[in-house]
Design a protein around this motif. Structure first.
Motif, short mmCIF file in Angstrom:
data_model
loop_
_atom_site.label_atom_id
_atom_site.label_comp_id
_atom_site.label_asym_id
_atom_site.label_seq_id
_atom_site.Cartn_x
_atom_site.Cartn_y
_atom_site.Cartn_z
N SER A 25 -1.51 -10.00 -4.41
CA SER A 25 -2.25 -10.67 -5.48
C SER A 25 -1.40 -11.01 -6.70
O SER A 25 -1.73 -11.91 -7.45
N GLY A 26 -0.35 -10.23 -6.92
CA GLY A 26 0.45 -10.41 -8.13
C GLY A 26 -0.20 -9.81 -9.37
O GLY A 26 0.32 -9.93 -10.48
N THR A 27 -1.36 -9.15 -9.19
CA THR A 27 -2.06 -8.52 -10.31
C THR A 27 -1.22 -7.40 -10.88
O THR A 27 -0.68 -6.57 -10.14
N ARG A 28 -1.11 -7.36 -12.19
CA ARG A 28 -0.36 -6.29 -12.87
C ARG A 28 -1.32 -5.15 -13.19
O ARG A 28 -2.44 -5.38 -13.65
N TYR A 29 -0.87 -3.91 -12.95
CA TYR A 29 -1.69 -2.71 -13.16
C TYR A 29 -0.93 -1.69 -14.00
O TYR A 29 0.29 -1.61 -13.96
N VAL A 30 -1.71 -0.90 -14.74
CA VAL A 30 -1.21 0.31 -15.38
C VAL A 30 -1.98 1.46 -14.73
O VAL A 30 -3.19 1.38 -14.55
N THR A 31 -1.29 2.53 -14.37
CA THR A 31 -1.90 3.62 -13.63
C THR A 31 -1.98 4.88 -14.47
O THR A 31 -1.04 5.23 -15.18
N PHE A 55 -6.56 12.00 -8.11
CA PHE A 55 -7.13 10.68 -8.30
C PHE A 55 -6.16 9.85 -9.13
O PHE A 55 -5.46 10.37 -9.99
N LEU A 56 -6.09 8.58 -8.80
CA LEU A 56 -5.25 7.63 -9.51
C LEU A 56 -6.11 6.43 -9.89
O LEU A 56 -6.79 5.87 -9.04
N ARG A 57 -6.09 6.08 -11.16
CA ARG A 57 -6.81 4.90 -11.64
C ARG A 57 -5.83 3.76 -11.82
O ARG A 57 -4.82 3.91 -12.49
N TYR A 58 -6.14 2.63 -11.21
CA TYR A 58 -5.34 1.42 -11.37
C TYR A 58 -6.12 0.48 -12.28
O TYR A 58 -7.16 -0.04 -11.89
N ILE A 59 -5.63 0.27 -13.48
CA ILE A 59 -6.30 -0.55 -14.48
C ILE A 59 -5.60 -1.91 -14.51
O ILE A 59 -4.42 -2.00 -14.84
N ALA A 60 -6.37 -2.95 -14.13
CA ALA A 60 -5.81 -4.30 -14.08
C ALA A 60 -5.62 -4.84 -15.48
O ALA A 60 -6.48 -4.67 -16.35
N LEU A 61 -4.49 -5.50 -15.69
CA LEU A 61 -4.24 -6.16 -16.96
C LEU A 61 -4.76 -7.59 -16.82
O LEU A 61 -4.16 -8.41 -16.15
N GLY A 62 -5.91 -7.85 -17.41
CA GLY A 62 -6.53 -9.16 -17.27
C GLY A 62 -7.93 -9.03 -16.70
O GLY A 62 -8.59 -8.01 -16.86
N LYS A 63 -8.39 -10.06 -15.99
CA LYS A 63 -9.77 -10.11 -15.50
C LYS A 63 -9.96 -9.52 -14.11
O LYS A 63 -11.08 -9.49 -13.61
N GLU A 64 -8.91 -9.07 -13.46
CA GLU A 64 -9.02 -8.55 -12.10
C GLU A 64 -9.77 -7.21 -12.08
O GLU A 64 -9.94 -6.56 -13.10
N THR A 89 -11.05 14.32 2.98
CA THR A 89 -11.76 13.06 2.87
C THR A 89 -11.23 12.04 3.86
O THR A 89 -11.76 10.94 3.95
N GLY A 90 -10.23 12.42 4.64
CA GLY A 90 -9.72 11.54 5.67
C GLY A 90 -8.80 10.45 5.14
O GLY A 90 -8.56 9.47 5.79
N GLY A 91 -8.34 10.64 3.95
CA GLY A 91 -7.49 9.65 3.32
C GLY A 91 -8.06 9.32 1.96
O GLY A 91 -8.77 10.11 1.36
N ASP A 92 -7.74 8.19 1.49
CA ASP A 92 -8.15 7.82 0.13
C ASP A 92 -9.58 7.29 0.11
O ASP A 92 -10.00 6.54 0.96
N ILE A 93 -10.32 7.73 -0.91
CA ILE A 93 -11.62 7.16 -1.24
C ILE A 93 -11.31 6.09 -2.28
O ILE A 93 -10.72 6.37 -3.30
N VAL A 94 -11.69 4.86 -2.01
CA VAL A 94 -11.41 3.78 -2.93
C VAL A 94 -12.69 3.40 -3.66
O VAL A 94 -13.72 3.15 -3.03
N LYS A 95 -12.63 3.38 -4.98
CA LYS A 95 -13.78 3.02 -5.81
C LYS A 95 -13.38 1.83 -6.68
O LYS A 95 -12.45 1.93 -7.47
N CYS A 96 -14.05 0.71 -6.48
CA CYS A 96 -13.78 -0.47 -7.32
C CYS A 96 -14.70 -0.44 -8.53
O CYS A 96 -15.83 0.01 -8.46
N GLN A 97 -14.19 -0.93 -9.66
CA GLN A 97 -14.95 -0.89 -10.90
C GLN A 97 -14.96 -2.25 -11.54
O GLN A 97 -14.02 -2.93 -11.59
#
Length: 97
Positions: A25-31, A55-64, A89-97
């Motif tokens: 995507s090319g989306t820039r993130y701060v974790t 847990f790791l939070r990926y915060i998109a820089l912009g509207k993503e 948990t069998g791997g990562d639980i992904v939560k979109c916000q």
């Protein structure tokens, strides 16, 4: 901590301001995130418990969309060396916000 013939180890650390870019995507993130680990052992050989959570939070820089990855693993081993309880948990639980 060592107490009543039992040892317990608890570890914790935080992750802040790690930067990345989505490969497709090319989306820039701060974790940001945290990692927790605990280990308990009775010296009498009756029980060993291990637990790991992160847990790791990926915060998109912009509207993503932001998202979080989470995983929990727990293992209990009895005196015979058998797995008495296990959870993953069998791997990562992904939560979109």
């Amino acid at each position: 901590m060592i107490n009543d013939n039992k040892i317990t180890f608890i570890g914790h650390y935080d992750v802040h301001n790690v930067k990345g870019v989505g490969q497709l995507s090319g989306t820039r993130y701060v974790t940001t995130g945290s990692f927790n680990m605990s280990y308990t052992d009775n010296f009498n050989g009756e029980l060993i418990e291990i637990q790991f959570r992160y847990f790791l939070r990926y915060i998109a820089l912009g509207k993503e969309t932001n998202f979080t990855l989470e995983n929990v693993v727990h293992l209990t081993i009895n005196a015979n060396g058998d797995e008495a309880a296990s959870f993953d948990t069998g791997g990562d639980i992904v939560k979109c916000q």
